[in-house]
Structure formats: C-alpha cells, structure tokens
Design a protein around this motif. Structure first.
Motif, short mmCIF file in Angstrom:
data_model
loop_
_atom_site.label_atom_id
_atom_site.label_comp_id
_atom_site.label_asym_id
_atom_site.label_seq_id
_atom_site.Cartn_x
_atom_site.Cartn_y
_atom_site.Cartn_z
N GLU A 18 11.83 6.29 -28.74
CA GLU A 18 11.35 5.16 -29.22
C GLU A 18 10.56 5.75 -30.71
O GLU A 18 10.12 6.96 -30.79
N GLY A 19 10.35 4.78 -31.41
CA GLY A 19 9.75 5.12 -32.96
C GLY A 19 10.48 5.98 -33.94
O GLY A 19 9.93 6.44 -35.00
N ASN A 20 11.70 6.24 -33.56
CA ASN A 20 12.39 6.87 -34.38
C ASN A 20 12.99 5.98 -35.79
O ASN A 20 13.72 5.19 -35.59
N ASN A 21 12.00 6.33 -36.82
CA ASN A 21 12.28 5.45 -37.92
C ASN A 21 13.41 6.33 -38.93
O ASN A 21 12.81 6.96 -39.68
N SER A 22 14.42 6.05 -39.07
CA SER A 22 15.51 6.42 -39.70
C SER A 22 15.28 5.98 -41.41
O SER A 22 15.80 6.65 -42.12
N GLU A 24 12.58 6.00 -42.95
CA GLU A 24 11.22 6.88 -43.68
C GLU A 24 12.02 8.07 -44.17
O GLU A 24 12.88 8.86 -43.52
N PRO A 25 11.80 8.40 -45.45
CA PRO A 25 12.54 9.48 -46.06
C PRO A 25 11.88 10.76 -45.64
O PRO A 25 10.68 10.89 -45.22
N VAL A 26 12.82 11.81 -45.37
CA VAL A 26 12.33 13.03 -45.40
C VAL A 26 12.56 14.03 -46.47
O VAL A 26 13.68 14.13 -46.92
N TYR A 27 11.82 14.47 -46.99
CA TYR A 27 11.69 15.19 -48.30
C TYR A 27 11.87 16.60 -48.12
O TYR A 27 12.79 17.23 -49.07
N PHE A 28 11.83 17.10 -47.28
CA PHE A 28 11.93 18.46 -46.91
C PHE A 28 12.60 18.79 -45.53
O PHE A 28 11.77 19.21 -44.61
N PRO A 29 13.90 18.64 -45.46
CA PRO A 29 14.31 18.59 -44.04
C PRO A 29 14.43 19.74 -43.26
O PRO A 29 14.11 19.88 -42.25
N ALA A 30 14.78 20.70 -43.96
CA ALA A 30 14.57 22.20 -43.21
C ALA A 30 13.33 22.27 -42.71
O ALA A 30 12.99 22.95 -41.92
#
Length: 84
Positions: A18-22, A24-30
C-alpha cells in the motif's frame, strides 16, 4: 521504467504494498536502495554478500512486517498536525 534483475514473483509481491507511488520520481535510485537497506538494518557488507533479488525480498518482508505493526510513513499532513 522496466525493473531489471527482479523475478516475477517479487514484482507481483511489490505491487501489493500500500502507498507504493510509482509516479513519484526517484532521483538517486542506487542511493535510495542503499538508504532503504540501512533503515531495515541491512549493512553495506551484507549487500556485497547477497544478490539484489535476495535483498529486495528481505526489504519486502521488512515492509510487510512494519505494515502489520501499524507503522506508516508520515505524510506532510501528519507533520503539519504534529507541528501545530
């Protein structure tokens, strides 16, 4: 963005969070991945010893167990209430 190095069973399991907001950008994934591991108590040396899929399954289990305990990530609205 396709997910690499993750098996189908894990992909399906991750969709149940729940709340998995795909969106939303991830700027630094690693770095985001490493930070999530550290919050879950997985050390950087642990990361060297295990596969990505194995670590993701541990993180998934950690997230699911935290949801059962009633914890959640604070929203801006929660923070505003707390600060007022």
């Amino acid at each position: 963005m396709p997910i690499a190095f993750v098996d189908n069973k894990l992909i399906e399991a991750l969709k149940t969070i729940e709340g998995n907001n795909s969106n939303e950008p991830v700027y630094f994934p690693a770095h985001t991945f490493e930070a999530s591991c550290l919050r879950a108590g997985i050390s950087l040396s642990d990361l060297e010893k295990r596969t990505y899929v194995s670590i993701m399954k541990v993180l998934f289990s950690f997230l699911k167990s935290n949801k059962k305990e009633g914890t959640k990530m604070a929203t801006q609205q929660d923070i505003d209430k707390f600060m007022s």
